[in-house]
Motif scaffolding. Sequence first.
Motif, PDB file in Angstrom:
ATOM      1  N   ASP A  99      18.214 -22.920  90.612  1.00 58.86           N
ATOM      2  CA  ASP A  99      19.113 -23.619  91.516  1.00 58.86           C
ATOM      3  C   ASP A  99      18.381 -24.806  92.121  1.00 58.86           C
ATOM      4  OD1 ASP A  99      17.326 -22.525  93.258  1.00 58.86           O
ATOM      5  OD2 ASP A  99      18.767 -21.291  94.347  1.00 58.86           O
ATOM      6  N   GLU A 100      18.971 -25.414  93.133  1.00 56.56           N
ATOM      7  CA  GLU A 100      18.330 -26.552  93.778  1.00 56.56           C
ATOM      8  C   GLU A 100      16.997 -26.123  94.383  1.00 56.56           C
ATOM      9  OE1 GLU A 100      20.964 -28.208  96.603  1.00 56.56           O
ATOM     10  OE2 GLU A 100      22.494 -28.762  95.133  1.00 56.56           O
ATOM     11  N   HIS A 184      14.744 -32.456  91.111  1.00 56.11           N
ATOM     12  CA  HIS A 184      16.102 -32.493  90.567  1.00 56.11           C
ATOM     13  C   HIS A 184      16.483 -31.181  89.884  1.00 56.11           C
ATOM     14  CE1 HIS A 184      16.450 -36.762  91.431  1.00 56.11           C
ATOM     15  NE2 HIS A 184      15.302 -36.980  90.815  1.00 56.11           N
ATOM     16  N   ASP A 187      20.107 -29.932  88.528  1.00 60.55           N
ATOM     17  CA  ASP A 187      21.022 -31.038  88.224  1.00 60.55           C
ATOM     18  C   ASP A 187      21.339 -31.064  86.732  1.00 60.55           C
ATOM     19  OD1 ASP A 187      20.912 -31.690  90.844  1.00 60.55           O
ATOM     20  OD2 ASP A 187      19.693 -33.500  90.609  1.00 60.55           O
TER      21      ASP A 187
END
Length: 293
Positions: A99-100, A184, A187
Amino acid sequence: MSNHQKRLSVPNSWPVERKTETYTVKAGAGPHGEDGVPLLVLLRDVLGYVDSKKEARYALNQDSVLVNGDAISDERRPIGMFDIIAFTEREEYYRVFPDEGGRLALTPVDADAAGSRLGKIIRKEQVTGGAFQLTLHDGTNIRVDDASEYTPNDSLVIDNEDKSVVAHFVYEEGALVTAVDGQHAGDIGTVDEIVVTQGSGDNTVHATNDDGGFETIEDYVVVIDENFTDDDGDAVDEADDATDDDAEADADEAEADADEADADAGDADADADTTDEPADAEDDDETQEADEE
């Protein structure tokens, strides 16, 4: 080498709280290297299916927890990026996806999607006998007779049952990729340009998406397909629907409570009026007697 693992020193990809306790379980030998998360961490700290190592061992001994199609009995088995975890008795399936921030998270998928997993080719070499061996990011080795169509940084979809190659995604401009590390991480975008750096520097990738795009190094991107993003979207939509349903249920319950409170208030007023009537009648009688005297 120590058999203990302090929470403060675990890799950034581990989904654990670092300041709640001093130690956590240490990952055993297996795929994904030092970034692999022990299965116990996912069962206990992420999913909450067990409360202790003893419970995890009991559950794993039932052969109801599968990782990439294989029953796992070691609670320290490392779990990493793109692994498929299946709970056969619960009929639940998850894909491990960053995830982020690069922390590994569990994304729900359906049974069909759980039948295969994604792997990034990191090395290609010829072995004894003339065959070619493809090494994936998790240490899996795939042998093929003709490797001319495969190059490092390509992605393969591997069937979890017979370990055969189901699909091949080429790393090139126009390919759909996801960032799995760096700022990132998580993404997704389409490769717009691959910049080859001369010398020992890392090649860079420019990807575009609805938010504008991102730039990262080549080692941090993995080629995926559209079905991969559809699974993630469905999971998010289902979560949103569940949240909306819960909100509507809470609103209905609050409205019912308000109606019940109004009804109680009305009953209380009626009781008060009934209680006041005899007192008013007595006052009238006393007034009439006084007038007669």
